[in-house]
Design a protein around this motif. Structure first.
Motif, PDB file in Angstrom:
ATOM      1  N   ASP A   8       0.882  -1.147   0.000  1.00 45.66           N
ATOM      2  CA  ASP A   8       0.000   0.000   0.000  1.00 45.66           C
ATOM      3  C   ASP A   8       0.932   1.211   0.000  1.00 45.66           C
ATOM      4  O   ASP A   8       2.120   1.093   0.313  1.00 45.66           O
ATOM      5  CB  ASP A   8      -0.880  -0.027   1.255  1.00 45.66           C
ATOM      6  N   ARG A   9       0.436   2.384  -0.346  1.00 48.65           N
ATOM      7  CA  ARG A   9       1.302   3.552  -0.431  1.00 48.65           C
ATOM      8  C   ARG A   9       1.193   4.442   0.806  1.00 48.65           C
ATOM      9  O   ARG A   9       2.096   4.475   1.631  1.00 48.65           O
ATOM     10  CB  ARG A   9       0.960   4.346  -1.694  1.00 48.65           C
ATOM     11  N   ASP A  10       0.064   5.146   0.947  1.00 53.32           N
ATOM     12  CA  ASP A  10      -0.088   6.114   2.034  1.00 53.32           C
ATOM     13  C   ASP A  10      -0.132   5.398   3.387  1.00 53.32           C
ATOM     14  O   ASP A  10      -0.946   4.514   3.604  1.00 53.32           O
ATOM     15  CB  ASP A  10      -1.358   6.939   1.833  1.00 53.32           C
ATOM     16  N   GLY A  11       0.769   5.797   4.278  1.00 52.06           N
ATOM     17  CA  GLY A  11       0.854   5.178   5.592  1.00 52.06           C
ATOM     18  C   GLY A  11       1.846   4.035   5.662  1.00 52.06           C
ATOM     19  O   GLY A  11       2.189   3.578   6.746  1.00 52.06           O
ATOM     20  N   VAL A  12       2.309   3.568   4.501  1.00 55.01           N
ATOM     21  CA  VAL A  12       3.302   2.491   4.443  1.00 55.01           C
ATOM     22  C   VAL A  12       4.631   3.045   3.922  1.00 55.01           C
ATOM     23  O   VAL A  12       5.681   2.849   4.530  1.00 55.01           O
ATOM     24  CB  VAL A  12       2.818   1.325   3.550  1.00 55.01           C
ATOM     25  N   ILE A  13       4.574   3.745   2.791  1.00 55.73           N
ATOM     26  CA  ILE A  13       5.777   4.322   2.185  1.00 55.73           C
ATOM     27  C   ILE A  13       5.915   5.794   2.556  1.00 55.73           C
ATOM     28  O   ILE A  13       7.003   6.292   2.823  1.00 55.73           O
ATOM     29  CB  ILE A  13       5.732   4.177   0.645  1.00 55.73           C
ATOM     30  N   ASN A  14       4.791   6.497   2.568  1.00 54.65           N
ATOM     31  CA  ASN A  14       4.793   7.936   2.846  1.00 54.65           C
ATOM     32  C   ASN A  14       3.784   8.264   3.939  1.00 54.65           C
ATOM     33  O   ASN A  14       2.919   7.457   4.265  1.00 54.65           O
ATOM     34  CB  ASN A  14       4.461   8.732   1.572  1.00 54.65           C
ATOM     35  N   GLN A  15       3.913   9.471   4.476  1.00 54.84           N
ATOM     36  CA  GLN A  15       2.987   9.932   5.496  1.00 54.84           C
ATOM     37  C   GLN A  15       1.582   9.982   4.920  1.00 54.84           C
ATOM     38  O   GLN A  15       1.384  10.388   3.779  1.00 54.84           O
ATOM     39  CB  GLN A  15       3.391  11.325   5.991  1.00 54.84           C
ATOM     40  N   ASP A  16       0.622   9.557   5.725  1.00 49.67           N
ATOM     41  CA  ASP A  16      -0.777   9.594   5.319  1.00 49.67           C
ATOM     42  C   ASP A  16      -1.390  10.888   5.829  1.00 49.67           C
ATOM     43  O   ASP A  16      -0.821  11.563   6.692  1.00 49.67           O
ATOM     44  CB  ASP A  16      -1.518   8.387   5.902  1.00 49.67           C
ATOM     45  N   SER A  17      -2.540  11.237   5.287  1.00 53.85           N
ATOM     46  CA  SER A  17      -3.254  12.432   5.726  1.00 53.85           C
ATOM     47  C   SER A  17      -4.741  12.201   5.590  1.00 53.85           C
ATOM     48  O   SER A  17      -5.208  11.763   4.538  1.00 53.85           O
ATOM     49  CB  SER A  17      -2.843  13.637   4.870  1.00 53.85           C
ATOM     50  N   ASP A  18      -5.493  12.497   6.648  1.00 51.91           N
ATOM     51  CA  ASP A  18      -6.947  12.391   6.565  1.00 51.91           C
ATOM     52  C   ASP A  18      -7.503  13.394   5.566  1.00 51.91           C
ATOM     53  O   ASP A  18      -8.613  13.240   5.075  1.00 51.91           O
ATOM     54  CB  ASP A  18      -7.580  12.604   7.939  1.00 51.91           C
ATOM     55  N   TRP A  27       3.695  14.788  -0.459  1.00 53.32           N
ATOM     56  CA  TRP A  27       4.144  13.395  -0.456  1.00 53.32           C
ATOM     57  C   TRP A  27       5.492  13.349   0.253  1.00 53.32           C
ATOM     58  O   TRP A  27       6.526  13.737  -0.297  1.00 53.32           O
ATOM     59  CB  TRP A  27       4.254  12.837  -1.877  1.00 53.32           C
ATOM     60  N   ILE A  28       5.486  12.883   1.508  1.00 56.27           N
ATOM     61  CA  ILE A  28       6.687  12.866   2.349  1.00 56.27           C
ATOM     62  C   ILE A  28       6.964  11.421   2.764  1.00 56.27           C
ATOM     63  O   ILE A  28       6.131  10.783   3.417  1.00 56.27           O
ATOM     64  CB  ILE A  28       6.483  13.753   3.599  1.00 56.27           C
ATOM     65  N   PRO A  29       8.128  10.884   2.383  1.00 56.22           N
ATOM     66  CA  PRO A  29       8.416   9.485   2.717  1.00 56.22           C
ATOM     67  C   PRO A  29       8.564   9.271   4.224  1.00 56.22           C
ATOM     68  O   PRO A  29       9.053  10.159   4.941  1.00 56.22           O
ATOM     69  CB  PRO A  29       9.725   9.196   1.987  1.00 56.22           C
ATOM     70  N   LEU A  30       8.127   8.111   4.684  1.00 58.78           N
ATOM     71  CA  LEU A  30       8.338   7.732   6.075  1.00 58.78           C
ATOM     72  C   LEU A  30       9.811   7.353   6.252  1.00 58.78           C
ATOM     73  O   LEU A  30      10.445   6.847   5.315  1.00 58.78           O
ATOM     74  CB  LEU A  30       7.445   6.547   6.440  1.00 58.78           C
ATOM     75  N   PRO A  31      10.369   7.592   7.438  1.00 54.52           N
ATOM     76  CA  PRO A  31      11.775   7.259   7.675  1.00 54.52           C
ATOM     77  C   PRO A  31      12.080   5.797   7.339  1.00 54.52           C
ATOM     78  O   PRO A  31      11.378   4.890   7.790  1.00 54.52           O
ATOM     79  CB  PRO A  31      11.956   7.532   9.170  1.00 54.52           C
ATOM     80  N   LEU A  66      -1.349  13.244  -9.009  1.00 51.13           N
ATOM     81  CA  LEU A  66      -0.968  11.894  -8.598  1.00 51.13           C
ATOM     82  C   LEU A  66       0.287  11.446  -9.352  1.00 51.13           C
ATOM     83  O   LEU A  66       1.201  10.866  -8.752  1.00 51.13           O
ATOM     84  CB  LEU A  66      -2.115  10.916  -8.839  1.00 51.13           C
ATOM     85  N   ASP A  67       0.340  11.742 -10.633  1.00 49.51           N
ATOM     86  CA  ASP A  67       1.527  11.391 -11.426  1.00 49.51           C
ATOM     87  C   ASP A  67       2.778  12.072 -10.857  1.00 49.51           C
ATOM     88  O   ASP A  67       3.850  11.468 -10.801  1.00 49.51           O
ATOM     89  CB  ASP A  67       1.342  11.792 -12.891  1.00 49.51           C
ATOM     90  N   ALA A  68       2.640  13.319 -10.420  1.00 44.87           N
ATOM     91  CA  ALA A  68       3.775  14.053  -9.839  1.00 44.87           C
ATOM     92  C   ALA A  68       4.209  13.419  -8.515  1.00 44.87           C
ATOM     93  O   ALA A  68       5.407  13.334  -8.220  1.00 44.87           O
ATOM     94  CB  ALA A  68       3.423  15.518  -9.652  1.00 44.87           C
ATOM     95  N   GLN A  69       3.246  12.956  -7.725  1.00 44.57           N
ATOM     96  CA  GLN A  69       3.585  12.262  -6.477  1.00 44.57           C
ATOM     97  C   GLN A  69       4.380  10.998  -6.780  1.00 44.57           C
ATOM     98  O   GLN A  69       5.406  10.716  -6.143  1.00 44.57           O
ATOM     99  CB  GLN A  69       2.315  11.887  -5.707  1.00 44.57           C
ATOM    100  N   HIS A  70       3.911  10.245  -7.758  1.00 40.98           N
ATOM    101  CA  HIS A  70       4.597   8.991  -8.102  1.00 40.98           C
ATOM    102  C   HIS A  70       5.964   9.262  -8.722  1.00 40.98           C
ATOM    103  O   HIS A  70       6.913   8.509  -8.476  1.00 40.98           O
ATOM    104  CB  HIS A  70       3.718   8.137  -9.019  1.00 40.98           C
ATOM    105  N   ALA A  71       6.091  10.333  -9.490  1.00 41.66           N
ATOM    106  CA  ALA A  71       7.399  10.696 -10.057  1.00 41.66           C
ATOM    107  C   ALA A  71       8.383  11.033  -8.933  1.00 41.66           C
ATOM    108  O   ALA A  71       9.549  10.602  -8.972  1.00 41.66           O
ATOM    109  CB  ALA A  71       7.247  11.865 -11.024  1.00 41.66           C
ATOM    110  N   LYS A  72       7.926  11.783  -7.934  1.00 42.55           N
ATOM    111  CA  LYS A  72       8.788  12.120  -6.795  1.00 42.55           C
ATOM    112  C   LYS A  72       9.213  10.847  -6.070  1.00 42.55           C
ATOM    113  O   LYS A  72      10.400  10.670  -5.751  1.00 42.55           O
ATOM    114  CB  LYS A  72       8.051  13.057  -5.837  1.00 42.55           C
ATOM    115  N   MET A  73       8.254   9.957  -5.809  1.00 44.65           N
ATOM    116  CA  MET A  73       8.557   8.705  -5.124  1.00 44.65           C
ATOM    117  C   MET A  73       9.581   7.890  -5.919  1.00 44.65           C
ATOM    118  O   MET A  73      10.571   7.408  -5.363  1.00 44.65           O
ATOM    119  CB  MET A  73       7.269   7.904  -4.935  1.00 44.65           C
ATOM    120  N   LEU A  74       9.344   7.751  -7.220  1.00 49.31           N
ATOM    121  CA  LEU A  74      10.272   6.983  -8.055  1.00 49.31           C
ATOM    122  C   LEU A  74      11.651   7.628  -8.123  1.00 49.31           C
ATOM    123  O   LEU A  74      12.659   6.917  -8.102  1.00 49.31           O
ATOM    124  CB  LEU A  74       9.690   6.796  -9.456  1.00 49.31           C
TER     125      LEU A  74
END
Length: 181
Positions: A8-18, A27-31, A66-74
């Motif tokens: 899963d992405r939000d809460g697993v790889i990056n910080q989630d937000s309600d 889109w901020i990666p978790l430590p 969303l594409d920009a978030q995934h580009a940053k993650m990649l």
């Protein structure tokens, strides 16, 4: 165990937000998550993401966001020496009755078809029960991380039989790489 990991992405790889992760700046990666993905990739794991993104249907962000978030993650994963084999997402709202919104297994079916893989015996990682249920429907070993909504999911306690609980993605990677799963 097959060396296939679905995240899963939000809460697993990056910080989630309600309030939803709406753009690349949010889109901020978790430590340790990016490094964990890179280590697993380097060790020969097939890595994919299956994420519900109902913010698209709700008008909270656009496909370009969303594409920009995934580009940053990649970009971050590539810089750490890793890669992903597939990213799938459900753009629908919770009431649309689609097959791709977790807990339905449609996103995992897409991964299976795209990569020509049998996911039975793979590992599905999430912070919510619906993530785990989608994986279990495909025969995956379910792993709950305590990050994101993980503590809330753990406190609810239901549906967690045969689910491994770890602190975060970094701990899971360490366990997988040392054969302690």
């Amino acid at each position: 165990m097959k060396k296939i990991l679905i995240l899963d992405r939000d809460g697993v790889i990056n910080q989630d937000s309600d309030a939803f992760v709406k753009n690349a700046d949010e889109w901020i990666p978790l430590p340790g998550s990016i490094e964990a993905i890179a280590k697993l990739y380097q060790a020969g794991w097939t890595l994919s993401i299956a994420t519900n993104q109902s913010g698209l249907a709700r008008g909270k962000f656009t496909q370009a966001d969303l594409d920009a978030q995934h580009a940053k993650m990649l970009d971050l994963i590539h810089a750490a020496g890793g890669d992903l084999h597939a990213i799938t997402w459900c753009p629908h709202g919770p009431d649309e009755g689609c097959r791709c919104r977790k807990p339905e297994p449609g996103l995992l079916e897409q991964i299976s078809q795209r990569l020509d893989l049998d996911l039975n015996g793979a590992v599905m990682v999430g912070d919510a029960l619906r993530d785990l249920q989608a994986g279990q429907a495909m025969g995956c070993q379910a792993v709950l991380v305590r990050t994101g909504k993980g503590e809330k999911t753990l406190a609810a306690g239901e549906g967690l039989e045969e689910v491994l609980v770890v602190a975060d993605l970094a701990e899971l990677a360490e366990r997988l790489l040392t054969g302690k799963l």
